[in-house]
Design a protein around this motif. Structure first.
Motif: not given
Ligand code: AMP
Ligand code: MG
Length: 410
Positions: A319-334
């Protein structure tokens, strides 16, 4: 013994090492699944003219306020009609108008067809059944979007809806991030390709196809290099060819066994090893190195480990290589459905099924026989994240969750 580092630290090292690839200008239909590298602004107002939202009659709303007199139909306006060529609607008249057609001058509302009835024997007259508010069923110029408004931002993921926006704005070229080539190399003397019936003691190479699919789903171009034997010269040769790509992912050969030769081969080829052990379960012997701007990921051979390491680290790097502004995985709550216990020490990423209950994700950790249980990945749709210092969790406890079917990219 190499030091074991926390997941967050390992992720930061990987992301810091991942270069943003040069941008490309492509036609929008090649932009799907990539990251936008320019701001997209509206080239004009949308809609660009006052427009009817319904099939009906363009009227003067005030006309219908004091009694419902019949109205004379003075014109018919189809979608696509030139707004400059329309007759003015005045008191006592109406224009038959279609959805998407420009409003005629004078009219300020659309009375929908269902609220009118024909006058028998007089096709040029209609009778309103109800009054109508000013502005009803009319989209004013600029109601959706104003000229110059920012519609998409640099770093946005381009899905089907974004393709629609690009088309609406008349874009024939768009600047997107580069597409990394990820080379995939399976290692192990025990492996045969999936089309071969395994002989005694042999197993099918499932990680090769798994990694190819993960790479493609992430938007990378995947290049399959085959199976490397647990043999120093052959392994080195194949790794060398993998270093031609932007990144190389290996499976197997990174543990402490006598035939785990990947670390040694990487060093011999001048790859700078950044870490060789991460405090993650499964996937502890995850090795990461750099060769110039090329990245090398050594995943443990167990299929579940390979799967988890890809979802947590390799996807972020791509994702970083492809230019994503938010490459870190972002978990949700469950919320956990049943109690759970782990041996504390490493952060757990466990195969789970998450279901939206209407107010939260209900999370069921899937039973598994361990990190060789390749079917558990297919049964799950999420990874439940249990911090390293947690030993027991109760039903109803909240928990972080990495959703895996969601392809909308965080
Ligand atoms: P290794 O990391 O090489 O010690 O392998 C750990 C376990 O994963 C062993 O049981 C291997 O047989 C298995 N394994 C290694 N590579 C693959 C692969 N490409 N596909 C499926 N299983 C594998
Ligand atoms: Mg092996």
């Amino acid at each position: 013994m190499p030091a074991m580092i926390p997941v967050d630290k390992a992720l930061s090292i990987v992301l810091d090492a991942a270069p943003v690839l040069p941008f490309e200008r492509v036609p929008p239909d090649e932009a799907l699944g990539r990251y936008l590298q320019e701001e997209i602004r509206a080239d004009r107002d949308y809609p660009d003219f006052d427009k009817s939202l319904m099939d009906g009659y363009a009227v003067v709303a005030a006309d219908l306020e004091h009694g419902l007199r019949p109205l004379r139909v003075i014109q018919e306006i189809a979608a696509g009609a030139d707004p400059a060529r329309l007759q003015t609607v005045v008191t006592g008249t109406a224009a038959r108008i279609m959805t998407g057609a420009p409003m005629p001058p004078g009219a300020d509302a659309v009375l929908i067809v269902e609220e009118t009835e024909p006058v028998p024997g007089d096709p040029q007259t209609i009778r309103p059944k109800s009054p109508v508010e000013r502005g009803a069923s009319v989209a004013r110029r600029g109601a959706d979007v104003r000229a110059g408004e920012i519609l998409l931002e640099t770093g946005d993921f381009i899905g089907p809806a974004e393709i629609g926006v690009l088309a609406a704005c008349g874009r024939t070229r768009v600047q997107v991030g580069g597409r990394p080539i990820l080379a995939v190399l399976a290692t192990g003397d025990e492996l045969v390709e999936p089309d071969v019936v395994p002989g005694p003691g042999r197993i099918r190479n499932s990680n090769g196809p798994l990694l190819m699919a993960l790479a493609r789903q992430s938007g990378a171009a995947a290049r399959y290099l085959g199976i490397a034997p647990d043999d120093r010269p052959a392994l080195r040769r194949m790794i060398e060819s993998g270093l031609q790509a932007d990144a190389l992912v290996l499976s197997g050969g990174v543990s402490m066994g006598v035939y785990d030769l990947v670390g040694e081969a990487l060093r011999a080829l001048g790859v700078a090893i950044e870490f060789e052990k991460v405090s993650i379960k499964p996937g502890k012997p995850f090795t990461f190195g750099r060769s110039g701007r090329k990245l090398v990921f050594g995943c443990p051979g167990n299929p579940v480990s390979t799967y988890v390491i890809f979802q947590v680290f390799i996807r972020a790097a791509l994702d970083r290589m492809m230019g994503s502004s938010r490459p870190r995985p972002s978990p949700v709550r469950g919320v956990l459905k049943a109690p759970f216990r782990q041996r504390p020490g490493r952060t757990g990423y466990y195969q789970s099924r998450a279901r939206w209950s209407g107010s939260t994700y209900e999370v069921e950790l899937l039973p598994t026989s361990g990190s060789a249980d390749f079917v558990s990945c297919a049964r799950g749709n999420a990874l439940a994240i249990v911090p390293n210092d947690v030993e027991t969790l109760s039903a109803g406890d909240s928990i972080d969750l990495l959703l895996l079917d969601d392809h909308s990219r965080r």
